[in-house]
Design a protein around this motif. Structure first.
Motif, short mmCIF file in Angstrom:
data_model
loop_
_atom_site.label_atom_id
_atom_site.label_comp_id
_atom_site.label_asym_id
_atom_site.label_seq_id
_atom_site.Cartn_x
_atom_site.Cartn_y
_atom_site.Cartn_z
N ARG A 1 -5.43 -104.30 61.86
CA ARG A 1 -5.51 -104.10 60.24
C ARG A 1 -5.32 -102.37 59.88
O ARG A 1 -4.49 -102.20 58.95
CB ARG A 1 -6.71 -104.36 59.67
N PHE A 2 -6.03 -101.78 60.91
CA PHE A 2 -5.90 -100.18 60.52
C PHE A 2 -4.44 -99.69 60.82
O PHE A 2 -4.10 -99.00 60.08
CB PHE A 2 -7.00 -99.39 61.53
N ALA A 3 -3.94 -100.30 61.93
CA ALA A 3 -2.44 -99.67 62.31
C ALA A 3 -1.50 -100.18 61.03
O ALA A 3 -0.88 -99.57 60.57
CB ALA A 3 -2.21 -100.26 63.51
N ASN A 4 -1.64 -101.43 60.51
CA ASN A 4 -0.77 -101.70 59.71
C ASN A 4 -0.70 -101.28 58.34
O ASN A 4 0.16 -101.08 57.62
CB ASN A 4 -0.82 -103.51 59.57
N ALA A 5 -2.20 -101.03 58.02
CA ALA A 5 -2.44 -100.36 56.78
C ALA A 5 -1.84 -98.94 56.60
O ALA A 5 -1.17 -98.50 55.87
CB ALA A 5 -3.87 -100.17 56.42
N SER A 6 -2.10 -98.15 57.74
CA SER A 6 -1.37 -96.91 57.98
C SER A 6 0.07 -96.67 58.14
O SER A 6 0.66 -95.98 57.29
CB SER A 6 -1.97 -96.24 59.43
N GLY A 7 0.79 -97.75 58.56
CA GLY A 7 2.15 -97.88 58.66
C GLY A 7 2.69 -98.12 57.12
O GLY A 7 3.63 -97.66 56.55
N ALA A 8 2.09 -99.01 56.51
CA ALA A 8 2.26 -99.33 55.20
C ALA A 8 2.47 -98.33 53.97
O ALA A 8 3.01 -98.11 53.21
CB ALA A 8 1.65 -100.65 54.67
N LEU A 9 1.00 -97.67 53.91
CA LEU A 9 0.98 -96.46 53.19
C LEU A 9 1.70 -95.36 53.34
O LEU A 9 2.04 -94.81 52.27
CB LEU A 9 -0.56 -96.25 53.06
N THR A 10 2.28 -95.22 54.47
CA THR A 10 3.12 -94.14 54.74
C THR A 10 4.68 -94.37 53.86
O THR A 10 5.25 -93.57 53.72
CB THR A 10 3.57 -93.81 55.98
N THR A 11 4.81 -95.67 53.88
CA THR A 11 6.19 -95.70 53.31
C THR A 11 6.17 -95.54 51.79
O THR A 11 7.26 -95.61 51.17
CB THR A 11 6.54 -97.30 53.54
N THR A 12 4.93 -95.44 51.12
CA THR A 12 5.08 -95.25 49.65
C THR A 12 5.11 -93.71 49.21
O THR A 12 4.97 -93.23 47.98
CB THR A 12 3.56 -95.55 49.20
N GLY A 13 5.32 -92.66 50.17
CA GLY A 13 5.59 -91.36 49.68
C GLY A 13 6.98 -91.22 50.82
O GLY A 13 7.46 -91.71 51.50
N LYS A 14 7.48 -89.89 50.31
CA LYS A 14 8.67 -89.28 51.06
C LYS A 14 8.08 -88.68 52.32
O LYS A 14 7.31 -87.87 52.52
CB LYS A 14 9.45 -88.41 50.12
N GLY A 15 9.03 -88.61 53.33
CA GLY A 15 9.04 -87.97 54.68
C GLY A 15 7.69 -88.90 55.65
O GLY A 15 7.47 -89.80 55.36
N ALA A 16 7.42 -88.18 56.77
CA ALA A 16 6.56 -88.92 57.48
C ALA A 16 5.10 -88.33 57.64
O ALA A 16 4.26 -88.76 56.90
CB ALA A 16 7.19 -88.74 58.97
N ILE A 17 5.02 -87.10 58.05
CA ILE A 17 3.68 -86.33 58.00
C ILE A 17 3.46 -85.96 56.69
O ILE A 17 2.14 -86.21 56.13
CB ILE A 17 4.03 -85.04 58.77
N SER A 18 4.26 -85.75 55.67
CA SER A 18 4.01 -85.57 54.33
C SER A 18 3.40 -86.86 53.60
O SER A 18 2.57 -86.58 52.64
CB SER A 18 5.27 -85.14 53.53
N ALA A 19 3.82 -87.86 54.16
CA ALA A 19 3.47 -89.13 53.42
C ALA A 19 2.04 -89.92 53.95
O ALA A 19 1.70 -90.92 53.62
CB ALA A 19 4.59 -90.06 53.29
N LEU A 20 1.49 -89.33 55.29
CA LEU A 20 0.39 -89.96 55.84
C LEU A 20 -0.58 -90.08 55.03
O LEU A 20 -1.24 -89.10 54.43
CB LEU A 20 0.10 -89.04 57.08
#
Length: 322
Positions: free
Chosen positions: A291-310
């Motif tokens: 659950r934690f891993a899936n939520a982490s990945g999903a939320l990152t797609t809602t912003g631009k970039g990788a580190i910037s969107a974590l």
């Protein structure tokens, strides 16, 4: 408590300000810190565990920017060397309307590929640590040998080794060289993360279940099979554990798999996983970890970039309803 060590590329992603435009037609970009191993390390640090990078950057402004950004995010950068022999790696990204992306890399070579085995100190590693690596820096270079030394050192200290092939074929002269490098390093890992887009390329096996099972070679004890928005499946040698993704509106999928893996490895550090208890830890905490891993990945797609969107740990926990 153990620490995550990520070895490999730290680079600048240039993200286009226009979506749905071919890279040749993009006229403006914004810079974002990136590189798959760095993304994973930053996620782990942001969620509250210790993380360090093992890499090399150029003596240039881009290298200065990356050091500042990762230190600010909590990643230890004292084991990242600087060199005047090559520049910091750059990646230009073209975004499709659905957030998927294409890459154009500038590194021939880049500074990260010059990290040598002699610059890896076995004394850095302790029991309970995790070493994470990908395939981008497994081209024939000093960095490939640095990987081998770091993997051997972590394994010798009762630490875990995590491998995400993260296939980027434009960086290889021949796709078969990429596949061979992945298969060479696969047996050294305790945990292997592979995406649905990579499985057939890596294994050469069309049937999913057989392809997954073929990854259980050498030290491999767990395979994490990610399926984008559909979630991920965790495979142990005799068990399949399914999980669902979280529906979000994607802006940029860059770094989503790394954010997933960062969330996954963060949980393993929290639970004090090691090679001896890994399967027990995964079986006993499978729901929370995925659950934690899936939520982490999903939320990152809602912003631009990788580190910037974590996301923050609080944002992840809010999404999963804790």
């Amino acid at each position: 408590m153990g620490k995550l060590f990520s070895i490999g590329e730290v680079l600048i992603d240039f993200i286009p300000l226009q979506k749905g435009v071919a890279l040749k037609d993009v006229f403006s970009f914004e810079r974002a810190p990136g590189g798959a191993p760095a993304n994973v390390a930053t996620a782990v640090a942001k969620y509250g565990q210790k993380a360090a990078m093992l890499s090399k950057l150029g003596n240039d402004a881009f290298g200065d920017f990356l050091v500042e950004q990762l230190v600010e995010a909590g990643v230890e950068m004292d084991k990242v060397y600087r060199t005047g022999e090559a520049n910091t790696a750059l990646a230009f990204v073209s975004l499709k309307e659905n957030g998927e992306r294409d890459f154009s890399f500038y590194r021939n070579p880049s500074a990260d590929l010059l990290l040598s085995a002699e610059e890896i100190e076995p004394a850095w590693f302790r029991a309970g640590d995790i070493l994470h690596f990908c395939s981008v820096d497994l081209v024939e270079s000093p960095m490939k040998q640095a990987h081998k030394k770091a993997i051997a050192a972590v394994s010798a200290t009762d630490g875990l080794v995590s491998f995400d092939p993260n296939v980027r074929l434009p960086l290889w002269e021949d796709p078969e060289d990429c596949r061979k490098a992945i298969l060479e390093f696969l047996p050294t890992a305790d945990i292997v993360k592979v995406s649905d887009e990579e499985l057939n390329f890596i294994t050469g096996i069309k049937e999913e279940a057989n392809a997954i099972q073929s990854l259980f070679v050498g030290n491999v004890k767990a395979v994490v099979y990610t399926k984008g928005a559909a979630g991920a499946d965790l495979f142990l040698k005799d068990e399949k554990i399914e999980s669902r993704g979280y529906p979000v509106k994607p802006v940029d999928t860059t770094g989503a798999g790394d954010a997933f893996m960062g969330g996954f490895l963060y949980q393993l550090l929290e639970l004090k996983a090691n090679p001896a208890n890994l399967e027990e830890v995964l079986r006993g905490n499978q729901t929370e970890i995925l659950r934690f891993a899936n939520a982490s990945g999903a939320l990152t797609t809602t912003g631009k970039g990788a580190i910037s969107a974590l996301p923050t740990k609080g944002e992840v926990e809010e999404l999963i309803g804790k």
